[in-house]
Design an enzyme around this catalytic site. Sequence first.
Site, PDB file in Angstrom:
ATOM      1  N   ILE A   1      77.859  26.901 -11.093  1.00  0.00           N
ATOM      2  CA  ILE A   1      77.245  25.683 -10.999  1.00  0.00           C
ATOM      3  C   ILE A   1      76.517  25.111 -12.040  1.00  0.00           C
ATOM      4  CG2 ILE A   1      77.663  25.436  -8.444  1.00  0.00           C
ATOM      5  CD1 ILE A   1      74.671  24.657  -8.207  1.00  0.00           C
ATOM      6  N   LYS A   2      75.915  26.190 -12.733  1.00  0.00           N
ATOM      7  CA  LYS A   2      75.074  25.793 -13.869  1.00  0.00           C
ATOM      8  C   LYS A   2      75.709  25.420 -15.016  1.00  0.00           C
ATOM      9  CE  LYS A   2      72.292  27.298 -10.833  1.00  0.00           C
ATOM     10  NZ  LYS A   2      71.544  28.165 -10.424  1.00  0.00           N
TER      11      LYS A   2
END
Length: 386
Positions: A182-183
């Site tokens: 998700i980064k």
Amino acid sequence: MSGEFLPFCRPQVTSEDIEAVVAVLNSGWITTGSKNAALEAAFCERVGARHAVAIASATAAMHVYLHALGVGPGDEVITPSFTWVSTVNLICLLGATPVFVDVDRHTLMVDAETIAEAVTDRTRAIIPVHFAGAPLDMDPIRALCDERGIALVEDAAHSMGTLYKGKPVGNCGTAIFSLQAIKNVTSAEGGILATDDEALARRVRGLKFHGLGVDAFDRQTQGRKPQAEVLEPGFKYNLPDMCAALGLSQLHRLDRINDARRAIAEFYDQALQQVPAVIPLHRPAWPHRHGWHLYAVRIASDVAGARDHFIEEMQRENIGCGIHFRAVHEQSYYRTRRFSGDRHLPNTEWNSARILSLPLFPDMSGSDAQRVVEAITRVVERIRLA
Ligand SMILES: *Cc1c(COP(=O)(O)O)cnc(C)c1O
């Protein structure tokens, strides 16, 4: 209800990303090798870091770092409770004691004064967290650590592309970035430790691969001794080149990724001014460029469970929300051990009960963002938050 399910995050994977990974698969060398080296070099260039070590995850980097520091029983490590659980888990696994400090109610970040109040003779390290893509006010924190001789490692998992006073987070000191799915830049799983301490970089490089002087790639291509020796017991935390190639391909378009995130965030900023039932975070007062890793809001209700109810109703509107974070000291293991002692963490607890992350990812369209705001408006009415 309206449209397809909109997740709170979806990684952007382009045809270039796919080609980069396939090239590694076809190359005959799929584990740690030239793509790791290229990722580290590109990262150093981008952030202005002296040294970068690619590793299996930010958690792995933190583990190696704390181990290298010799953190153990009798040591205290200061960190916010408003963080991802991995940091606190590691402190405990190493036999040390986490010391939680409260965060600002509206930036969710710690400041030097609050940290200073928690410092004792046993403080070994301080791990502040840059939150949601905004930077910490690092200058006073760095000054405190220098003055007291305490190790400082920044949790920069949210900070790829973030600027503090005109300079990228990670350009000095020691900071740990995450490349988890998700980064802002992802390698599926992965992390990077950035540091200006050459000895630390060398040590982490050894420790991430069994504590051997050289890794398998070095042995094969740099013509070093065929049998490396254990210099000290280490871990198996190296990053495969398939992952490094994905991270590298993504890093090349970091500005485009963050610009797309910023456009959505600015739309939310405007639109949510009309919705007092949800309270966005405040922007830090110091000069910065936001990386927009998360768009977090707090539910303006003191009713227990209002946030969870809100998220359920958003789910019924086909919109996913995240929670970053539930305070660590309120989670089962930590709750019963009361690591926070008698220290009160009112801002942490207030936010832990109310916070959620709205959908924010680079491939989101303007109409997706519009849909989110309309759903929020309906949900706020339906569950009478307004
Ligand atoms: C994601 C995250 C981590 C952990 O990163 P991994 O690469 O999954 O180990 C640590 N700290 C914060 C604040 C994070 O958001």
